[in-house]
Design an enzyme around this catalytic site. Sequence first.
Site, PDB file in Angstrom:
ATOM      1  N   TYR A 149       1.051  -0.809  -0.563  1.00  0.00           N
ATOM      2  CA  TYR A 149       0.114  -0.145   0.098  1.00  0.00           C
ATOM      3  C   TYR A 149       0.817   1.269   0.033  1.00  0.00           C
ATOM      4  O   TYR A 149       0.560   2.202  -0.771  1.00  0.00           O
ATOM      5  CB  TYR A 149      -0.853  -0.098   1.491  1.00  0.00           C
ATOM      6  N   ARG A 215      -3.172   9.421  16.597  1.00  0.00           N
ATOM      7  CA  ARG A 215      -3.874   8.751  15.995  1.00  0.00           C
ATOM      8  C   ARG A 215      -4.075  10.301  15.207  1.00  0.00           C
ATOM      9  O   ARG A 215      -4.685  11.019  16.368  1.00  0.00           O
ATOM     10  CB  ARG A 215      -4.429   7.738  14.857  1.00  0.00           C
TER      11      ARG A 215
END
Length: 317
Positions: A149, A215
């Site tokens: 990815y 995050r």
Amino acid sequence: MRALNKKRVLVTGGAGFLGSHLCERLLEQDCDVLCADNYFTGSRDNVAHLLGNPHFELMRHDVTFPLYVEVDEIYNLACPASPIHYQHDPVQTTKTSVHGAINMLGLAKRLNAKIFQASTSEVYGDPAVHPQPEEYWGNVNTIGPRACYDEGKRCAETLFFDYHRQHRLPIKVIRIFNTYGPRMHPNDGRVVSNFIMQALKGEPITVYGDGSQTRSFCYVDDLIEGFLRFMAAPAGVTGPLNLGNPGEFTMIELAEMVIRLTRSASRIEHRPLPQDDPKQRRPDITKAKALLNWEPRVPLEDGLGRTIAYFRNRFFA
């Protein structure tokens, strides 16, 4: 026959989480929308409410194969974006990013159409710079389990800028940071959907490592607004451009917020940290603020409330 002044827009990955929200907004802007998706992670259910709209067309198509259509603009969103899905068939993931970019850029070149690439904060890898500005080249393991990815998206960016330099193709490249909201796949393995599904089921909330890794979470409506503003920006504004929410939360903070908002009796359970899992991720959105007058407006608690309501109604009603 469509009106001569009506813009026709192709959205690849249009039946996915982000793509379906983008299709809605484009229809609201009076565009003709062609949604292409192979349904690997997308679903007809995500766009079922749009099928009766005469300006919306749904096509089953895999971007690793060429597509011959007539459009004015292209949004290339096609690619599984969660580790569970993109690691399921890593070779196909790389093909989707690279062959998909080549095919969509070839289409855009033939049509001289403006083309948008949904890149990712994963191009920064496990960052040694925090927060991450667009000038940072990243810290990516090229042979790790996430590389299909990460490197696929990095190669796609290279292709976009080479087509821009070599063929003067009008491009827009966005780097998307963690985004959440209604229509997320319930089993995509990403932290927001994981925590919400576990909390609603009353299962343990699985936090990897000690939960101190961070995050940043951007609500989907904010992100799509950024897409549209960027696509409408002058041709010289090509990116890459970070889009995300600079608010930073630890996994423990997120887990506790989800438990509180769902009123769940779930407890937190720690698991070993996966290989190459970034320790911190937070966008520097200085450029997006300056170029687009854009910044996220939906606080995490509000966005989580809307997302929890969607999951509860969709899977637990």
